[in-house]
Scaffold this motif. Structure first.
Motif, PDB file in Angstrom:
ATOM      1  N   GLY A  82     -14.806   4.684   0.197  1.00 59.69           N
ATOM      2  CA  GLY A  82     -14.689   5.695  -0.837  1.00 59.69           C
ATOM      3  C   GLY A  82     -13.592   6.709  -0.599  1.00 59.69           C
ATOM      4  O   GLY A  82     -13.527   7.727  -1.287  1.00 59.69           O
ATOM      5  N   GLU A  83     -12.736   6.475   0.378  1.00 66.09           N
ATOM      6  CA  GLU A  83     -11.659   7.416   0.717  1.00 66.09           C
ATOM      7  C   GLU A  83     -10.359   6.994   0.030  1.00 66.09           C
ATOM      8  O   GLU A  83     -10.089   5.808  -0.146  1.00 66.09           O
ATOM      9  CB  GLU A  83     -11.441   7.442   2.234  1.00 66.09           C
ATOM     10  N   MET A  84      -9.547   7.983  -0.330  1.00 66.49           N
ATOM     11  CA  MET A  84      -8.219   7.712  -0.874  1.00 66.49           C
ATOM     12  C   MET A  84      -7.274   7.418   0.287  1.00 66.49           C
ATOM     13  O   MET A  84      -7.472   7.916   1.391  1.00 66.49           O
ATOM     14  CB  MET A  84      -7.715   8.914  -1.673  1.00 66.49           C
ATOM     15  N   PHE A  85      -6.272   6.590   0.045  1.00 66.94           N
ATOM     16  CA  PHE A  85      -5.326   6.236   1.092  1.00 66.94           C
ATOM     17  C   PHE A  85      -3.919   6.156   0.509  1.00 66.94           C
ATOM     18  O   PHE A  85      -3.745   6.123  -0.709  1.00 66.94           O
ATOM     19  CB  PHE A  85      -5.716   4.897   1.741  1.00 66.94           C
ATOM     20  N   LEU A  86      -2.927   6.174   1.388  1.00 69.22           N
ATOM     21  CA  LEU A  86      -1.523   6.081   0.970  1.00 69.22           C
ATOM     22  C   LEU A  86      -1.038   4.657   1.176  1.00 69.22           C
ATOM     23  O   LEU A  86      -1.372   4.009   2.159  1.00 69.22           O
ATOM     24  CB  LEU A  86      -0.662   7.052   1.774  1.00 69.22           C
ATOM     25  N   ARG A  87      -0.218   4.194   0.221  1.00 64.55           N
ATOM     26  CA  ARG A  87       0.369   2.862   0.317  1.00 64.55           C
ATOM     27  C   ARG A  87       1.810   2.934  -0.169  1.00 64.55           C
ATOM     28  O   ARG A  87       2.175   3.857  -0.894  1.00 64.55           O
ATOM     29  CB  ARG A  87      -0.422   1.856  -0.512  1.00 64.55           C
ATOM     30  N   PRO A  88       2.640   1.951   0.220  1.00 67.56           N
ATOM     31  CA  PRO A  88       4.017   1.930  -0.288  1.00 67.56           C
ATOM     32  C   PRO A  88       4.022   1.717  -1.807  1.00 67.56           C
ATOM     33  O   PRO A  88       3.176   1.002  -2.346  1.00 67.56           O
ATOM     34  CB  PRO A  88       4.658   0.739   0.436  1.00 67.56           C
ATOM     35  N   GLY A  89       4.969   2.334  -2.471  1.00 69.98           N
ATOM     36  CA  GLY A  89       5.049   2.228  -3.921  1.00 69.98           C
ATOM     37  C   GLY A  89       5.491   0.851  -4.387  1.00 69.98           C
ATOM     38  O   GLY A  89       6.098   0.080  -3.644  1.00 69.98           O
ATOM     39  N   GLU A  90       5.175   0.564  -5.636  1.00 69.61           N
ATOM     40  CA  GLU A  90       5.579  -0.675  -6.295  1.00 69.61           C
ATOM     41  C   GLU A  90       6.287  -0.314  -7.591  1.00 69.61           C
ATOM     42  O   GLU A  90       6.157   0.793  -8.100  1.00 69.61           O
ATOM     43  CB  GLU A  90       4.346  -1.533  -6.596  1.00 69.61           C
ATOM     44  N   LEU A  91       7.019  -1.276  -8.153  1.00 66.11           N
ATOM     45  CA  LEU A  91       7.757  -1.004  -9.384  1.00 66.11           C
ATOM     46  C   LEU A  91       6.838  -0.707 -10.561  1.00 66.11           C
ATOM     47  O   LEU A  91       7.232  -0.019 -11.500  1.00 66.11           O
ATOM     48  CB  LEU A  91       8.660  -2.191  -9.725  1.00 66.11           C
ATOM     49  N   THR A  92       5.623  -1.218 -10.549  1.00 58.51           N
ATOM     50  CA  THR A  92       4.721  -1.023 -11.680  1.00 58.51           C
ATOM     51  C   THR A  92       3.843   0.221 -11.546  1.00 58.51           C
ATOM     52  O   THR A  92       2.979   0.444 -12.386  1.00 58.51           O
ATOM     53  CB  THR A  92       3.825  -2.257 -11.863  1.00 58.51           C
TER      54      THR A  92
ATOM     55  N   ALA B 294       9.328   1.233  -2.590  1.00 61.07           N
ATOM     56  CA  ALA B 294       8.496   1.128  -1.390  1.00 61.07           C
ATOM     57  C   ALA B 294       8.646   2.344  -0.478  1.00 61.07           C
ATOM     58  O   ALA B 294       7.780   2.597   0.362  1.00 61.07           O
ATOM     59  CB  ALA B 294       8.833  -0.152  -0.631  1.00 61.07           C
ATOM     60  N   GLN B 295       9.729   3.107  -0.622  1.00 64.36           N
ATOM     61  CA  GLN B 295       9.921   4.300   0.201  1.00 64.36           C
ATOM     62  C   GLN B 295       8.974   5.423  -0.197  1.00 64.36           C
ATOM     63  O   GLN B 295       8.640   6.278   0.619  1.00 64.36           O
ATOM     64  CB  GLN B 295      11.369   4.778   0.096  1.00 64.36           C
ATOM     65  N   ALA B 296       8.515   5.421  -1.442  1.00 65.36           N
ATOM     66  CA  ALA B 296       7.577   6.452  -1.895  1.00 65.36           C
ATOM     67  C   ALA B 296       6.165   6.051  -1.488  1.00 65.36           C
ATOM     68  O   ALA B 296       5.768   4.901  -1.644  1.00 65.36           O
ATOM     69  CB  ALA B 296       7.657   6.604  -3.411  1.00 65.36           C
ATOM     70  N   MET B 297       5.410   6.990  -0.957  1.00 62.99           N
ATOM     71  CA  MET B 297       4.023   6.724  -0.585  1.00 62.99           C
ATOM     72  C   MET B 297       3.124   7.188  -1.734  1.00 62.99           C
ATOM     73  O   MET B 297       3.159   8.355  -2.130  1.00 62.99           O
ATOM     74  CB  MET B 297       3.658   7.435   0.720  1.00 62.99           C
ATOM     75  N   ILE B 298       2.338   6.269  -2.268  1.00 62.29           N
ATOM     76  CA  ILE B 298       1.497   6.525  -3.427  1.00 62.29           C
ATOM     77  C   ILE B 298       0.038   6.648  -2.983  1.00 62.29           C
ATOM     78  O   ILE B 298      -0.451   5.810  -2.218  1.00 62.29           O
ATOM     79  CB  ILE B 298       1.624   5.375  -4.452  1.00 62.29           C
ATOM     80  N   GLU B 299      -0.637   7.683  -3.462  1.00 57.89           N
ATOM     81  CA  GLU B 299      -2.065   7.817  -3.150  1.00 57.89           C
ATOM     82  C   GLU B 299      -2.841   6.838  -4.018  1.00 57.89           C
ATOM     83  O   GLU B 299      -2.698   6.811  -5.233  1.00 57.89           O
ATOM     84  CB  GLU B 299      -2.536   9.240  -3.412  1.00 57.89           C
ATOM     85  N   ASP B 300      -3.638   6.007  -3.395  1.00 57.32           N
ATOM     86  CA  ASP B 300      -4.368   4.956  -4.088  1.00 57.32           C
ATOM     87  C   ASP B 300      -5.800   4.952  -3.588  1.00 57.32           C
ATOM     88  O   ASP B 300      -6.137   5.591  -2.607  1.00 57.32           O
ATOM     89  CB  ASP B 300      -3.702   3.597  -3.811  1.00 57.32           C
ATOM     90  N   GLY B 301      -6.613   4.187  -4.215  1.00 58.51           N
ATOM     91  CA  GLY B 301      -7.979   4.061  -3.722  1.00 58.51           C
ATOM     92  C   GLY B 301      -8.970   4.196  -4.839  1.00 58.51           C
ATOM     93  O   GLY B 301      -8.624   4.132  -6.002  1.00 58.51           O
TER      94      GLY B 301
END
Length: 187
Positions: free
Chosen positions: A19-29, A7-14
């Motif tokens: 239609g914009e990409m956003f950052l979210r907390p990481g997950e194990l998968t 969760a400490q890593a911010m993952i670019e998702d979207g």
């Protein structure tokens, strides 16, 4: 602890609704991000070779976990006759041809385990192999849940078919059908 670290890593998702990409907390998968931005940067950092995608190395090689473990602990300073190594290559009998561009990645005492486990090359190779096996099969828990669900539904369906055959269609199976066949030419 692993969930907290992820969760400490911010993952670019979207993309999101706009239609914009956003950052979210990481997950194990989440898929492991590549260490280099492009192929040229990877070649420059690794003696002209592109490193393999380690998140699939366990499944990409025959006998994957055993191969990976053997490769990590198999480095040797003694090169047998007949194997010619370049200045940037190392000998490893578990690599096809015996020559590998990756230097030995593990050394005794390279990490400190919180529980006091001795940090030997064998122990660290085992830990790396377990992690990369998990990275390859990171959705295994979900797959097992779906498999168990389908297993239960299969037995439920088998019970329903047995009930339908036994009680609903009993009259069909209880009928005796007989055919009177007349030989050709007789009346």
């Amino acid at each position: 602890q692993a969930k907290r670290d992820a969760a400490q890593a911010m993952i670019e998702d979207g993309p999101d609704d706009e239609g914009e990409m956003f950052l979210r907390p990481g997950e194990l998968t989440d898929v492991l991000p590549p260490p280099y931005h492009n192929e040229m940067a990877a070649r420059a950092a690794n003696n002209g070779s592109i490193p393999p995608d380690l998140s699939i190395i366990v499944g990409a090689r025959p006998n994957g976990p055993n191969y990976l473990f053997s490769l990590l602990i198999g480095y040797s300073d003694e090169v047998p006759p007949g194997i010619d190594l370049a200045a940037t290559q190392y000998f490893n009998p578990f690599m096809q041809g015996g020559a590998i561009a990756m230097p030995p990645p593990l050394n005794d005492g390279a990490v400190e385990y919180p529980d006091g486990t001795p940090a030997t090359v064998t122990q660290m190779a085992n830990d790396v192999t377990e992690f990369l096996s998990w990275a390859y099969w990171r959705n295994m828990n979900r797959s097992k849940q779906v498999g168990n669900f389908m297993f239960l539904w299969t037995f439920t369906a088998m019970g329903f078919v047995w009930w339908a055959r036994r009680f609903v269609f009993a009259h069909v199976y209880a009928q005796k059908l007989s055919y009177k066949i007349q030989p050709y030419g007789f009346r």
